[in-house]
Design an enzyme around this catalytic site. Structure first.
Site, short mmCIF file in Angstrom:
data_model
loop_
_atom_site.label_atom_id
_atom_site.label_comp_id
_atom_site.label_asym_id
_atom_site.label_seq_id
_atom_site.Cartn_x
_atom_site.Cartn_y
_atom_site.Cartn_z
N ASP A 194 -0.82 -1.95 -10.66
CA ASP A 194 0.33 -2.82 -10.75
C ASP A 194 0.88 -2.69 -12.17
OD1 ASP A 194 1.97 -5.06 -10.45
OD2 ASP A 194 0.57 -5.97 -9.08
N PHE A 228 3.69 -9.17 -3.30
CA PHE A 228 2.26 -9.37 -3.46
C PHE A 228 1.57 -9.01 -2.16
CE2 PHE A 228 -1.78 -11.46 -3.96
CZ PHE A 228 -2.06 -11.22 -5.30
N ASP A 270 -7.01 -9.49 -2.16
CA ASP A 270 -7.06 -10.92 -1.89
C ASP A 270 -5.86 -11.67 -2.46
OD1 ASP A 270 -7.94 -10.53 -4.68
OD2 ASP A 270 -8.32 -12.68 -4.64
P1 IMP Z 1 -2.97 -4.60 -12.95
O1 IMP Z 1 -3.85 -4.75 -14.15
O2 IMP Z 1 -1.74 -5.46 -13.07
O3 IMP Z 1 -2.61 -3.15 -12.68
O4 IMP Z 1 -3.72 -5.14 -11.68
C1 IMP Z 1 -5.03 -5.57 -11.76
C2 IMP Z 1 -5.62 -5.94 -10.45
O5 IMP Z 1 -4.95 -7.06 -9.92
C3 IMP Z 1 -5.57 -4.90 -9.34
O6 IMP Z 1 -6.59 -3.94 -9.43
C4 IMP Z 1 -5.78 -5.78 -8.14
O7 IMP Z 1 -7.13 -6.08 -7.95
C5 IMP Z 1 -5.01 -7.03 -8.53
N1 IMP Z 1 -3.66 -6.96 -7.97
C6 IMP Z 1 -2.56 -6.44 -8.54
N2 IMP Z 1 -1.50 -6.51 -7.70
C7 IMP Z 1 -1.95 -7.11 -6.57
C8 IMP Z 1 -1.33 -7.46 -5.30
O8 IMP Z 1 -0.15 -7.25 -5.01
N3 IMP Z 1 -2.17 -8.07 -4.39
C9 IMP Z 1 -3.48 -8.33 -4.64
N4 IMP Z 1 -4.09 -8.00 -5.79
C10 IMP Z 1 -3.33 -7.40 -6.75
#
Ligand code: IMP
Ligand code: MG
Length: 201
Positions: free
Chosen positions: A118, A167, A174
């Site tokens: 993300d 999301f 989750d």
């Molecule tokens: P990031 O550091 O923003 O890239 O995301 C960290 C973590 O947040 C990801 O590995 C997911 O476990 C969780 N995450 C990010 N986006 C979503 C989503 O849309 N749904 C559920 N979990 C998310």
């Protein structure tokens, strides 16, 4: 793309109730087909290299389980468990490692398996932390890439799907620890999103 009707009648999903997802984004069949392709590609690229596939708990557990079974070469699996201090954007991805790897990655070919990338901040932080262990190679395999929300550059070698906003829940992902057991990837309903303020992750 997938059907626009929530598949709440899908076997195993009824108990989750009405109004959980606004839309099914990827059906179990679409996910399975793409995972088979990724596995075939990984098997070609890592043949003879005895790679270690590393996943971050808990989001990757279902993707990892399917991916390793789609990759018919000798490989090893390990997991990291982390704890977040708050929403990724506030913490800049800084996490605490709750459970470290059990295997040594020094001199090994490492594939980081991620559920969804993300902002990229979490993985960026973890990769920086592990780089000092000097793996022979380190690549990223992400089931879902959301490039529009990226805040830090990450080279993604293997990508399941590129998606836009929203999301996502299901297939291991989750919302407040629930819905990991949905067999598809769905867009969390506006109703739930609104009721919770925002989907903090
Ligand atoms: P990031 O550091 O923003 O890239 O995301 C960290 C973590 O947040 C990801 O590995 C997911 O476990 C969780 N995450 C990010 N986006 C979503 C989503 O849309 N749904 C559920 N979990 C998310
Ligand atoms: Mg994750």
């Amino acid at each position: 793309m997938a059907s626009t009707r929530p598949m709440l009648s899908h076997r195993g999903a009824e108990q989750l109730g009405e109004g959980v997802v606004d839309r099914v984004v990827l059906t179990p069949e679409q996910i399975a087909a793409r995972v088979q392709e990724l596995g075939a590609e990984l098997a070609r690229d890592y043949e003879g290299l005895n790679p270690i596939f590393i996943g971050i708990l808990k989001g990757t557990f279902i993707f990892m389980a399917d991916l390793v079974r789609a990759t018919p070469i000798p490989l090893e699996v390990d997991f990291l468990a982390i704890s977040r201090y708050g929403p990724t954007t506030k913490t800049q991805g800084v996490v605490r490692i709750l459970k470290d790897l059990e295997l040594s990655i020094t001199g090994r070919h490492v594939l980081f398996v991620e559920d969804i990338i993300d902002t990229g901040l979490t993985l960026h932080f973890i990769l920086r932390t592990l780089a000092s262990r000097q793996p022979a190679s380190l690549r990223i395999c992400a089931l879902v890439d959301i490039p529009r929300r990226r805040l830090v550059e990450l080279p993604i070698a293997y990508r399941g799907f590129t998606l836009e906003e929203g999301f996502l829940i299901g297939y291991g992902l989750d919302f407040r620890e629930r819905f990991r057991n949905l067999p598809y990837l769905g867009l969390l309903s506006e109703r739930l999103l609104r009721a919770s303020g925002s989907a903090s992750r």
